[in-house]
Enzyme design. Structure first.
Site, PDB file in Angstrom:
ATOM      1  N   GLY A   8       0.812  -1.213   0.000  1.00  0.00           N
ATOM      2  CA  GLY A   8       0.000   0.000   0.000  1.00  0.00           C
ATOM      3  C   GLY A   8       0.846   1.264   0.000  1.00  0.00           C
ATOM      4  O   GLY A   8       0.528   2.241  -0.692  1.00  0.00           O
ATOM      5  N   SER A   9       1.929   1.253   0.769  1.00  0.00           N
ATOM      6  CA  SER A   9       2.762   2.465   0.880  1.00  0.00           C
ATOM      7  C   SER A   9       3.347   2.841  -0.482  1.00  0.00           C
ATOM      8  O   SER A   9       3.287   4.008  -0.891  1.00  0.00           O
ATOM      9  CB  SER A   9       3.905   2.240   1.873  1.00  0.00           C
ATOM     10  N   ASN A  34      -7.761   4.051   8.625  1.00  0.00           N
ATOM     11  CA  ASN A  34      -7.184   2.882   9.288  1.00  0.00           C
ATOM     12  C   ASN A  34      -7.272   2.936  10.813  1.00  0.00           C
ATOM     13  O   ASN A  34      -7.179   1.916  11.463  1.00  0.00           O
ATOM     14  CB  ASN A  34      -5.735   2.675   8.847  1.00  0.00           C
ATOM     15  N   GLN A  68      -7.718  -0.076   3.505  1.00  0.00           N
ATOM     16  CA  GLN A  68      -8.606  -0.637   4.536  1.00  0.00           C
ATOM     17  C   GLN A  68      -9.955  -1.088   3.960  1.00  0.00           C
ATOM     18  O   GLN A  68     -10.710  -1.778   4.638  1.00  0.00           O
ATOM     19  CB  GLN A  68      -8.844   0.392   5.656  1.00  0.00           C
ATOM     20  N   SER A  88      -3.575  -3.233  -0.584  1.00  0.00           N
ATOM     21  CA  SER A  88      -2.488  -4.010   0.010  1.00  0.00           C
ATOM     22  C   SER A  88      -3.018  -5.365   0.462  1.00  0.00           C
ATOM     23  O   SER A  88      -4.040  -5.439   1.154  1.00  0.00           O
ATOM     24  CB  SER A  88      -1.920  -3.244   1.204  1.00  0.00           C
ATOM     25  N   HIS A 136      -1.976  -7.682   2.602  1.00  0.00           N
ATOM     26  CA  HIS A 136      -1.949  -8.188   3.984  1.00  0.00           C
ATOM     27  C   HIS A 136      -3.063  -7.627   4.859  1.00  0.00           C
ATOM     28  O   HIS A 136      -3.208  -8.022   6.017  1.00  0.00           O
ATOM     29  CB  HIS A 136      -0.564  -7.994   4.617  1.00  0.00           C
ATOM     30  N   THR A 175      12.031  -7.760 -10.540  1.00  0.00           N
ATOM     31  CA  THR A 175      11.395  -9.044 -10.857  1.00  0.00           C
ATOM     32  C   THR A 175      10.111  -9.199 -10.060  1.00  0.00           C
ATOM     33  O   THR A 175      10.111  -8.989  -8.845  1.00  0.00           O
ATOM     34  CB  THR A 175      12.371 -10.203 -10.547  1.00  0.00           C
ATOM     35  N   CYS A 215       4.922   5.511  18.213  1.00  0.00           N
ATOM     36  CA  CYS A 215       6.123   5.945  18.921  1.00  0.00           C
ATOM     37  C   CYS A 215       7.087   6.530  17.895  1.00  0.00           C
ATOM     38  O   CYS A 215       7.612   5.831  17.046  1.00  0.00           O
ATOM     39  CB  CYS A 215       6.758   4.747  19.605  1.00  0.00           C
TER      40      CYS A 215
HETATM   41  C1  PLP Z   1      -1.646  -0.506   6.007  1.00  0.00           C
HETATM   42  C2  PLP Z   1      -1.992   0.736   5.267  1.00  0.00           C
HETATM   43  C3  PLP Z   1      -1.139   1.280   4.311  1.00  0.00           C
HETATM   44  C4  PLP Z   1       0.233   0.700   4.034  1.00  0.00           C
HETATM   45  O1  PLP Z   1       0.167  -0.520   3.383  1.00  0.00           O
HETATM   46  P1  PLP Z   1       1.484  -1.466   3.381  1.00  0.00           P
HETATM   47  O2  PLP Z   1       1.138  -2.563   2.441  1.00  0.00           O
HETATM   48  O3  PLP Z   1       1.654  -1.928   4.783  1.00  0.00           O
HETATM   49  O4  PLP Z   1       2.607  -0.622   2.896  1.00  0.00           O
HETATM   50  C5  PLP Z   1      -1.540   2.403   3.629  1.00  0.00           C
HETATM   51  N1  PLP Z   1      -2.733   2.961   3.867  1.00  0.00           N
HETATM   52  C6  PLP Z   1      -3.606   2.478   4.779  1.00  0.00           C
HETATM   53  C7  PLP Z   1      -4.916   3.122   4.979  1.00  0.00           C
HETATM   54  C8  PLP Z   1      -3.260   1.352   5.517  1.00  0.00           C
HETATM   55  O5  PLP Z   1      -4.108   0.871   6.428  1.00  0.00           O
END
Ligand code: PLP
Length: 398
Positions: A72-73, A153, A181, A201, A203, A239, A326
């Site tokens: 996602g990032s 999120n 999300q 994303s 995960h 790749t 943190c």
């Molecule tokens: C988790 C999250 C991301 C980042 O996704 P990653 O795959 O962990 O880099 C970006 N935006 C939102 C809203 C998220 O919850």
């Protein structure tokens, strides 16, 4: 407590069996490089192309509008950098977003600000919602991008994406949404919802970590953020991570298949959790009660520290999250909670519980009981609470 109650699904999710099974053959059987011309490579290329089509179908777009990223990032970074590059070419250097975006968006915008872009962050109000009218009012002649997250999120609020998309389309401004999300949890159709760019994303919907996708409407040129080979139509070198891509496609299909069923089940559990925790005096739900993810519960409690609450809940076997992160040794309160107007001292006492389809009634009961006991205990040893209770200091949350 030897069992674990995992209520941090907004941070990451457990991989589904379907996703793991979909990945395994691509580690040792079909392990070729999709860029290779030989048969082993072409088998991998076929798998890649199949996965791209499957992800595209689920979003309502064409396969060539999907670029695979490391998550996602990266998708957020690339979307915003690409829209900014297009804007710059036309002398448009104004971007509209919100104050409570994910840091992948906010930090990219900060970088662009240093490069001379002007950033307008819309006020999300106490409920964590923005209106299409706000977006319409903020768009100027030099606006090159509107970037508004689909679902937050931390507090789970869901924005009126199709309506915001319609405003942007009408005014000819690129609209990006961070749907990390939302994907796999809410129905998405990028064409019907007038979305030009969308990040997701794996995960966050029971797929593997380190893989995501960026949808970009055809005709909008992408800027590479990773230079190198010609993978992903020359827009994302490196790749392709075939096992992860296969895992993502399987997890996304699995999640989309049962969106309505999962949402119905989770909404009941979520509302019971909200009702139970609301009984704690001097507490408040963060984010709109209705327009929120079926999985999200987020509260502030006056007179306690979120971190202490988390650690004590962990002792009771509950994995949760506080809004705060943190940062370099100092504990900053969550920018999301500050954006909805929670004062610093209240924002520090936050708790996010994010459910999954596997969450049970019994886990909800146990969590309500544990949160109540732990907040009470922390208040009993808190000097801040003593001052509040004795009337020496005034309560912020009545
Ligand atoms: C988790 C999250 C991301 C980042 O996704 P990653 O795959 O962990 O880099 C970006 N935006 C939102 C809203 C998220 O919850």
């Amino acid at each position: 407590m030897d069992r674990q109650i995992y209520l941090d699904n907004a941070a990451t999710t457990k991989m589904s069996r379907a996703a793991i099974d979909a990945m395994l053959p691509y580690f040792d059987k079909t392990f070729g490089n999709p860029s290779s011309l030989h048969t082993a490579g072409q088998r991998a290329a076929e798998a890649l192309s199949g996965a791209r089509s499957r992800v595209a179908v689920l979003l309502g777009c064409e396969p060539r509008e999907i670029t695979f990223t490391s998550g996602g990032s990266e998708a957020d970074n690339q979307a915003i950098i690409s829209a900014a590059a297009i804007g710059e070419k036309h002398g448009k250097k104004h971007i509209i977003s919100t104050a409570f975006e994910h840091h992948a968006v906010l930090h990219t915008l900060e970088k662009l600000k240093k490069q001379g872009f002007e950033i307008t962050l819309l006020d999300v109000g106490e409920h964590g919602l923005i209106t299409p009218q706000q977006v319409s009012d903020a768009i100027r002649g030099d606006t090159c991008l509107v970037a508004i997250m689909y679902a937050n999120n931390e507090i789970g609020t869901i924005q009126p994406i199709a309506e915001i998309g319609a405003v942007c389309r009408e005014k000819g401004v690129i609209f990006h949404t961070d749907a990390v999300q939302a994907a796999g949890h809410i129905h998405i159709d990028v064409k019907q919802q007038n979305i030009d760019m969308l990040s997701l994303s794996a995960h966050k919907f029971h797929g593997p970590k380190g893989i995501g996708a960026l949808y970009v409407r055809k005709g909008i040129p992408l800027t590479s953020v990773i230079e190198g080979g010609a993978q992903e139509r020359g827009k994302r070198a490196g790749t392709e991570n075939i096992p992860a891509i296969m895992g993502m496609a399987a997890a996304f299909e699995d999640a989309c298949k049962s969106i309505d069923e999962n949402a119905a089940k989770l909404t009941v559990l979520r509302d019971r959790l909200i009702d139970g925790i609301s009984e704690i005096p001097h507490s408040i739900l963060n984010g709109d009660r209705e327009k929120r993810l079926p999985s999200n519960v987020n509260f502030c409690f006056e007179g306690i520290e979120g971190e202490s609450l988390l650690l004590l809940l962990d002792d009771k076997g509950i994995c949760a999250s506080s809004g705060s992160a943190c940062t370099s040794g100092s504990l900053d309160p969550s920018h999301v909670l500050l954006a909805i107007g929670r004062p610093h001292e209240v924002a520090h006492g936050s708790l996010r519980l994010s459910l999954s389809e596997e969450t049970t009634d019994e886990e909800i009961d146990y969590t309500i009981k544990s949160v109540k006991e732990t907040v009470e205990y922390l208040r009993s040893i808190s000097p801040v609470w003593r001052d509040l209770a004795s009337g020496k200091k005034e309560f912020v949350l009545k």
